[in-house]
Design a protein around this motif. Structure first.
Motif, short mmCIF file in Angstrom:
data_model
loop_
_atom_site.label_atom_id
_atom_site.label_comp_id
_atom_site.label_asym_id
_atom_site.label_seq_id
_atom_site.Cartn_x
_atom_site.Cartn_y
_atom_site.Cartn_z
N ASP A 32 6.84 29.48 -50.58
CA ASP A 32 5.43 29.66 -50.16
C ASP A 32 4.61 30.23 -51.32
OD1 ASP A 32 5.86 28.70 -47.62
OD2 ASP A 32 6.03 30.68 -46.68
N ASP A 33 5.17 31.19 -52.04
CA ASP A 33 4.45 31.79 -53.16
C ASP A 33 4.29 30.80 -54.31
OD1 ASP A 33 4.12 34.20 -51.88
OD2 ASP A 33 5.86 35.15 -52.81
N GLU A 62 12.42 30.48 -48.48
CA GLU A 62 11.18 30.08 -47.81
C GLU A 62 10.00 30.90 -48.32
OE1 GLU A 62 14.55 28.59 -45.67
OE2 GLU A 62 14.05 30.64 -46.30
N SER A 63 10.19 32.20 -48.45
CA SER A 63 9.12 33.07 -48.93
C SER A 63 8.78 32.75 -50.38
CB SER A 63 9.53 34.53 -48.79
OG SER A 63 8.54 35.39 -49.30
N GLN A 71 13.60 37.31 -52.85
CA GLN A 71 13.00 36.82 -51.62
C GLN A 71 13.92 35.79 -50.96
OE1 GLN A 71 9.50 35.56 -54.15
NE2 GLN A 71 8.39 36.05 -52.25
#
Length: 332
Positions: free
Chosen positions: A88-89, A84-85, A81
């Motif tokens: 977030d997770d 940033e992704s 990923q």
């Protein structure tokens, strides 16, 4: 902060992180048991243009994932990923009360103050704010606070034993569905298969693996004095046997107490097999001393004798390990 999370230092980053999570989830597993269930014992001999030109790692790339699989623990994970992704997770998991394993390069962790790339190093994310993450790290008693800019670099490092890091994270989302005995048995089977038949397993990165890798390492040692970075290779090799979070003896110092503990769960692991695991642990200590002698010797002839002796010791321990893994395969 996760309510009730407690951290203790340990022998190896991956197994310590798993032990921290197991304690938080009240699974009651020691560090050697976590390491063995995850089939963490391995060997990869790496010839590289980056870092020492010849190096090795004594654990497998699947330790943390195999631990969950063998215990029947459902997981959520991310790889490849954007940062940033992934972040977030990770924060969503922390908000749900779940500690998250992160795979990083210590070069980008200021609290290590390291000038050498070393990854993957496994830590546990336990808290965060808008600018930082709080980590449990096997090398430090206290929790460490890391700026997100540094975490971005650490999770996306181009340097690693198994190739570049790709913002990898892993989290347990439920409790085990399998017994410790069944999980430990699977861990031993996987360990034996990986060392005896490495091509049957999915390793990461470009390396010679299992006993093939161990013997390639041993056969290469007499030629190390001719390497342009012989001092670095030798120092790094010694550290990867006795230091750098290996638990001693290239992780065999974690495998031997696992055999001790699992012998109470599995009849296949008897006193003779446990004793052999400890003897192999001691043999690796002799390998480390020869590497240290080779690296410290001022006289080229003395240094060459030490490299030759280290080679003989490695090849002898490879034969001893092969016999151990073959016995495990017969019994399990």
């Amino acid at each position: 902060m996760l309510d009730g999370f407690e951290h203790s230092t340990g022998a190896h980053c991956g197994s310590t992180s798993l032990t921290d999570v197991a304690a938080y989830r009240r699974w009651g597993l020691s560090e050697p048991m976590c390491f063995g269930i995850g089939a963490g014992l391995g060997f990869s001999f790496i010839e590289s243009e980056h870092g020492p030109t010849k190096q090795f790692v004594g654990r497998t790339p699947w330790l943390e994932r195999a631990f969950h699989e063998h215990l029947g623990i459902p997981v959520e994970e991310g790889s490849g990923q954007s940062f940033e992704s992934a972040w977030d997770d990770v924060t969503a998991q922390l908000d749900a009360g779940r500690p998250v394993l992160l795979f990083v390069d210590i070069f980008y962790l200021p609290y290590f103050d390291s000038d050498v790339h070393f990854s993957p190093h496994v830590v546990v994310a336990v808290d965060y704010d808008g600018e930082s993450v709080t980590l449990a790290d096997s090398e430090f008693d206290e929790l460490q606070r890391l700026a997100l800019a540094d975490l971005r670099d650490a999770m996306g490092s181009e340097h690693g034993f198994y190739g570049p890091l790709t913002n990898d994270w892993l989290v347990a989302v439920d409790d085990p569905s399998r017994s410790v005995a069944d999980a430990a048995s699977d861990g031993l089977r996987t360990t034996a298969q990986a060392m005896l038949d490495p091509e049957s397993m999915t390793w990461r990165g470009a390396a010679t693996n299992g006993l093939d890798g161990l013997r390639a390492f041993g056969r290469s040692l007499p030629n190390w004095p001719d390497l342009p970075d012989a001092d670095w290779c030798t120092r790094f090799a010694y550290q990867n046997v006795e230091k750098r979070g290996t638990g001693g003896s290239a992780f065999r110092g974690l495998f031997a107490p696992f055999l001790d503990e699992v012998s109470a769960e599995l009849t296949a692991v008897d006193d003779e097999l446990v004793a052999e695991g400890h003897a192999i642990d001691e043999d690796w200590g002799a390998v480390a001393q020869q590497l240290k002698r080779a690296g410290l010797a001022d006289d080229p002839e003395e240094s060459q004798r030490a490299y030759d002796a280290a080679s003989e010791a490695v090849l002898a321990v490879a034969d001893r390990e092969q016999a151990l893994y073959e016995r495990l395969q017969e019994r399990l």
